[in-house]
Enzyme design. Structure first.
Site, PDB file in Angstrom:
ATOM      1  N   GLU A 169       0.765  -1.018   0.044  1.00 35.42           N
ATOM      2  CA  GLU A 169      -0.061   0.031   0.061  1.00 35.42           C
ATOM      3  C   GLU A 169       0.871   1.263   0.044  1.00 35.42           C
ATOM      4  O   GLU A 169       1.328   1.599   1.064  1.00 35.42           O
ATOM      5  CB  GLU A 169      -1.047  -0.054   1.246  1.00 35.42           C
ATOM      6  CG  GLU A 169      -1.680  -1.314   1.515  1.00 35.42           C
ATOM      7  CD  GLU A 169      -2.800  -1.202   0.232  1.00 35.42           C
ATOM      8  OE1 GLU A 169      -3.123  -0.358  -0.416  1.00 35.42           O
ATOM      9  OE2 GLU A 169      -3.330  -2.230  -0.149  1.00 35.42           O
TER      10      GLU A 169
ATOM     11  N   CYS B  18      -2.347   9.474   2.442  1.00 34.23           N
ATOM     12  CA  CYS B  18      -2.092   8.665   1.233  1.00 34.23           C
ATOM     13  C   CYS B  18      -2.867   8.875   0.057  1.00 34.23           C
ATOM     14  O   CYS B  18      -2.558   9.208  -1.216  1.00 34.23           O
ATOM     15  CB  CYS B  18      -1.672   7.025   1.537  1.00 34.23           C
ATOM     16  SG  CYS B  18      -3.316   6.538   2.224  1.00 34.23           S
TER      17      CYS B  18
HETATM   18  P1  NDP Z   1       8.090   4.958   4.463  1.00 31.06           P
HETATM   19  O1  NDP Z   1       8.000   4.385   3.393  1.00 31.06           O
HETATM   20  O2  NDP Z   1       9.355   6.109   4.806  1.00 31.06           O
HETATM   21  O3  NDP Z   1       8.104   4.102   5.791  1.00 31.06           O
HETATM   22  C1  NDP Z   1       7.094   3.122   5.899  1.00 31.06           C
HETATM   23  C2  NDP Z   1       7.740   1.872   6.702  1.00 31.06           C
HETATM   24  O4  NDP Z   1       8.693   1.198   6.349  1.00 31.06           O
HETATM   25  C3  NDP Z   1       8.124   2.429   8.080  1.00 31.06           C
HETATM   26  O5  NDP Z   1       7.680   1.644   9.251  1.00 31.06           O
HETATM   27  C4  NDP Z   1       9.675   2.591   7.899  1.00 31.06           C
HETATM   28  O6  NDP Z   1      10.490   2.197   9.236  1.00 31.06           O
HETATM   29  C5  NDP Z   1       9.575   1.195   7.302  1.00 31.06           C
HETATM   30  N1  NDP Z   1      11.063   0.985   6.333  1.00 31.06           N
HETATM   31  C6  NDP Z   1      11.901   2.015   6.070  1.00 31.06           C
HETATM   32  N2  NDP Z   1      12.912   1.381   5.223  1.00 31.06           N
HETATM   33  C7  NDP Z   1      12.690   0.137   5.199  1.00 31.06           C
HETATM   34  C8  NDP Z   1      13.122  -0.936   4.441  1.00 31.06           C
HETATM   35  N3  NDP Z   1      14.303  -0.938   3.766  1.00 31.06           N
HETATM   36  N4  NDP Z   1      12.609  -2.106   4.845  1.00 31.06           N
HETATM   37  C9  NDP Z   1      11.372  -2.309   5.260  1.00 31.06           C
HETATM   38  N5  NDP Z   1      10.836  -1.220   6.028  1.00 31.06           N
HETATM   39  C10 NDP Z   1      11.286  -0.178   5.935  1.00 31.06           C
HETATM   40  O7  NDP Z   1       6.696   5.833   4.536  1.00 31.06           O
HETATM   41  P2  NDP Z   1       6.177   7.017   5.866  1.00 31.06           P
HETATM   42  O8  NDP Z   1       6.277   6.356   7.102  1.00 31.06           O
HETATM   43  O9  NDP Z   1       6.946   8.041   5.353  1.00 31.06           O
HETATM   44  O10 NDP Z   1       4.657   6.880   5.457  1.00 31.06           O
HETATM   45  C11 NDP Z   1       4.458   7.910   4.106  1.00 31.06           C
HETATM   46  C12 NDP Z   1       4.069   7.179   3.046  1.00 31.06           C
HETATM   47  O11 NDP Z   1       2.909   5.900   3.172  1.00 31.06           O
HETATM   48  C13 NDP Z   1       3.491   8.175   2.005  1.00 31.06           C
HETATM   49  O12 NDP Z   1       4.133   7.664   0.742  1.00 31.06           O
HETATM   50  C14 NDP Z   1       2.099   7.558   2.185  1.00 31.06           C
HETATM   51  O13 NDP Z   1       1.273   7.863   0.814  1.00 31.06           O
HETATM   52  C15 NDP Z   1       2.170   6.224   2.307  1.00 31.06           C
HETATM   53  N6  NDP Z   1       0.910   5.764   2.638  1.00 31.06           N
HETATM   54  C16 NDP Z   1       0.214   4.854   2.002  1.00 31.06           C
HETATM   55  C17 NDP Z   1      -1.032   4.399   2.406  1.00 31.06           C
HETATM   56  C18 NDP Z   1      -1.853   3.279   1.693  1.00 31.06           C
HETATM   57  O14 NDP Z   1      -2.623   2.628   2.085  1.00 31.06           O
HETATM   58  N7  NDP Z   1      -1.638   3.238   0.186  1.00 31.06           N
HETATM   59  C19 NDP Z   1      -1.625   4.848   3.674  1.00 31.06           C
HETATM   60  C20 NDP Z   1      -0.770   5.439   4.405  1.00 31.06           C
HETATM   61  C21 NDP Z   1       0.554   5.968   3.878  1.00 31.06           C
HETATM   62  P3  NDP Z   1      10.774   3.665   9.838  1.00 31.06           P
HETATM   63  O15 NDP Z   1       9.849   4.913   9.709  1.00 31.06           O
HETATM   64  O16 NDP Z   1      11.038   3.583  11.251  1.00 31.06           O
HETATM   65  O17 NDP Z   1      11.853   4.416   9.185  1.00 31.06           O
END
Ligand code: NDP
Length: 469
Positions: free
Chosen positions: A213, A247
């Site tokens: 997502e 999102c």
């Molecule tokens: P990120 O992609 O930065 O992070 C998402 C999660 O992935 C966090 O828990 C993060 O950890 C973790 N993460 C980071 N690097 C890795 C890796 N290499 N491998 C596995 N996991 C990893 O997203 P954001 O938290 O900034 O969220 C915002 C984004 O999410 C926006 O693009 C938004 O559109 C999207 N989003 C989409 C939704 C949907 O349903 N389509 C709903 C809500 C948000 P950590 O934060 O601890 O670094």
């Protein structure tokens, strides 16, 4: 928060999966609904935690939690129906067998969550995974660890001794990366498209399936027969609630020329009193401000104009009042990329058709909204989007029975609703012999094929199809 190494968390989850999947649907439903009740009881504390960690106002945090509870409760109540074994016709060749499709839980699901809706987003995913009979290792964002922990602690309080059914993995991106390689049976990722690509690459090493997502870049289209006041209210809320960090928030507005003046006037009236820090919070992460600034500066450098707000809208670090740009070319980052901040780009178009064409012209395909007195489900077929709301915005996210997710750069797979339960199951095909026929097609090898009546009948059927015109 538990600090066990990732492989140990997954091992514990796998041990717990045996007991959890063996429970009846009714028992799992009770546990999940007790969880929802406990989250509701602990509401004040959880709302305060969400506000502290994300910077959103209490009303928004409360709404987020309530919608999350709806998802938990709906999913708990419907899992048995969704996973009910389904009899299928065995066909002539296997007529002596009963054929059934059975939905099995996968085992252990790794859930990786974002910070923007730290309760709602995971709750919708966790509910589907748990209700289907899986156990979960959940990694919340490093920006919202306490909200993540609060969700799991409420599960344990509601169901004492549930232990490793729902465990939290603390840590930053590396913890998420380790979870992708820890041998879970599926990874459910919500976050940015870029991280989603890294997750998929890591999961590809072990063929661990994924549901992604990812980011959106949603359009709101205002047709010439739209209620412009309603469209302006929806645009203001869809683009600027939670400082645009949604999102499926509105990032692009296409308004038909005949109503453009009235719409812009209505939108301006809506936005005039809106202040960052009052109606929505500061941006949650410093990195986001840099993206917003880059998109605005690039757009203005390439002929874009401020329709609402201006350079003065950046009032303090992370505190940005609403900005609406116009005159921005389709290939600029403000239009083409997800901004995820309090910025919307408005473009006047000829009509609904042009709005649809431009709406479909970006890599992301999460949600879309259309305002028109004459539009209905038919308009959705023309939109490249996983979710469409007509005369509403983001409404699909609050309906627990509707699947949530996108296509293209917004990812694939679905959470919420029936699809959000099936996503965490695998289909097992089962046949059980119910008759003993001498002329069976697929189990008798002794006689030449042309002597086997069922084979002959099947072949005959394909030679003379009776049901074709
Ligand atoms: P990120 O992609 O930065 O992070 C998402 C999660 O992935 C966090 O828990 C993060 O950890 C973790 N993460 C980071 N690097 C890795 C890796 N290499 N491998 C596995 N996991 C990893 O997203 P954001 O938290 O900034 O969220 C915002 C984004 O999410 C926006 O693009 C938004 O559109 C999207 N989003 C989409 C939704 C949907 O349903 N389509 C709903 C809500 C948000 P950590 O934060 O601890 O670094």
């Amino acid at each position: 928060m538990t600090a066990l190494p990732v492989p140990l968390l997954v091992t514990r989850a796998r041990e717990a999966a045996e007991g959890w999947s063996a429970l009846s649907f009714r028992e799992r439903e009770h546990q999940l609904r007790r969880w929802a009740a406990e989250l509701a009881r602990a509401r004040a504390g959880i709302v305060a935690t969400i506000c502290r960690e994300t910077g959103k106002p209490a009303g928004d945090a409360e709404l987020e939690l309530v919608v999350g509870l709806e998802h938990v409760s709906w999913t708990a109540r419907h899992a048995e129906r969704v996973m009910r074994p389904r009899r299928v016709a065995p066909g002539l060749l296997a007529v002596e067998h009963r054929a059934v499709v059975v939905r099995r839980p996968l085992g252990v699901v790794g859930v990786i969550g974002p910070w923007n809706y730290p309760a709602l987003t995971p709750l919708g995913v966790l509910a589907g995974a748990l209700a289907a009979g899986n156990t979960v290792v959940f990694k919340p964002s490093e920006y919202t660890p306490d909200t993540g922990r609060a969700l799991a602690e409420a599960f344990e309080r509601a169901n004492p001794g549930s232990g490793a059914v729902l465990q939290v993995l603390p840590g930053a991106g590396e913890a998420g990366a380790a979870l992708c390689r820890a041998g879970t049976d599926k990874i459910a990722f919500t976050g940015s498209t870029r991280t989603g690509q890294a997750v998929m690459a890591a999961c590809a090493e072990s063929l661990t399936p994924v549901v992604l997502e990812c980011g959106g870049n949603d359009a709101l289209i205002v047709a010439e027969d739209a209620d412009v006041e309603a469209a302006a209210r929806a645009a203001a809320w869809g683009a600027f609630s939670h400082a645009g960090q949604t999102c499926a928030g509105v990032e692009r507005i296409f308004v038909a020329e005949p109503v453009s003046e009235a719409f812009i006037a209505a939108l301006t009236r809506e936005l005039d009193p809106v202040r960052a820090g009052e109606h929505y919070g500061a941006l949650t992460t410093p990195a986001q401000e840099a993206v917003v600034r880059r998109h605005v500066e690039d757009a203005v450098d390439h002929g874009g104009r401020f329709l609402f707000g201006g350079n003065g809208s950046f009032r303090a670090p992370g505190v940005i009042d609403p900005v609406v740009l116009t005159g921005v070319a389709q290939d600029r980052p403000a239009v083409h990329e997800e901004t995820f901040g309090p910025l919307a780009v408005l473009r006047v178009v000829r009509d609904l058709d042009e709005g649809i064409r431009l709406s479909n012209s970006v890599p992301q395909a999460l949600g879309a909204a259309v305002f028109s007195a004459s539009a209905d489900e038919g308009v959705a077929a023309r939109l490249r989007a996983g979710m469409v709301s007509v005369n509403g915005v983001l409404t699909f996210g609050g309906i627990a029975a509707l699947p949530f997710g996108g296509n293209g750069a917004s990812g694939f797979g679905r959470v919420h609703g029936e699809e959000g339960i099936r996503e965490f199951t695998s289909a097992q095909s089962v046949t059980v012999r119910r008759l003993r026929l001498t002329g069976s097609g697929v189990t008798r090898l002794r006689s030449p094929w042309w002597k086997r009546p069922l084979l002959r009948a099947a072949l005959h059927r394909h030679r003379t199809p009776r049901d074709l015109p």
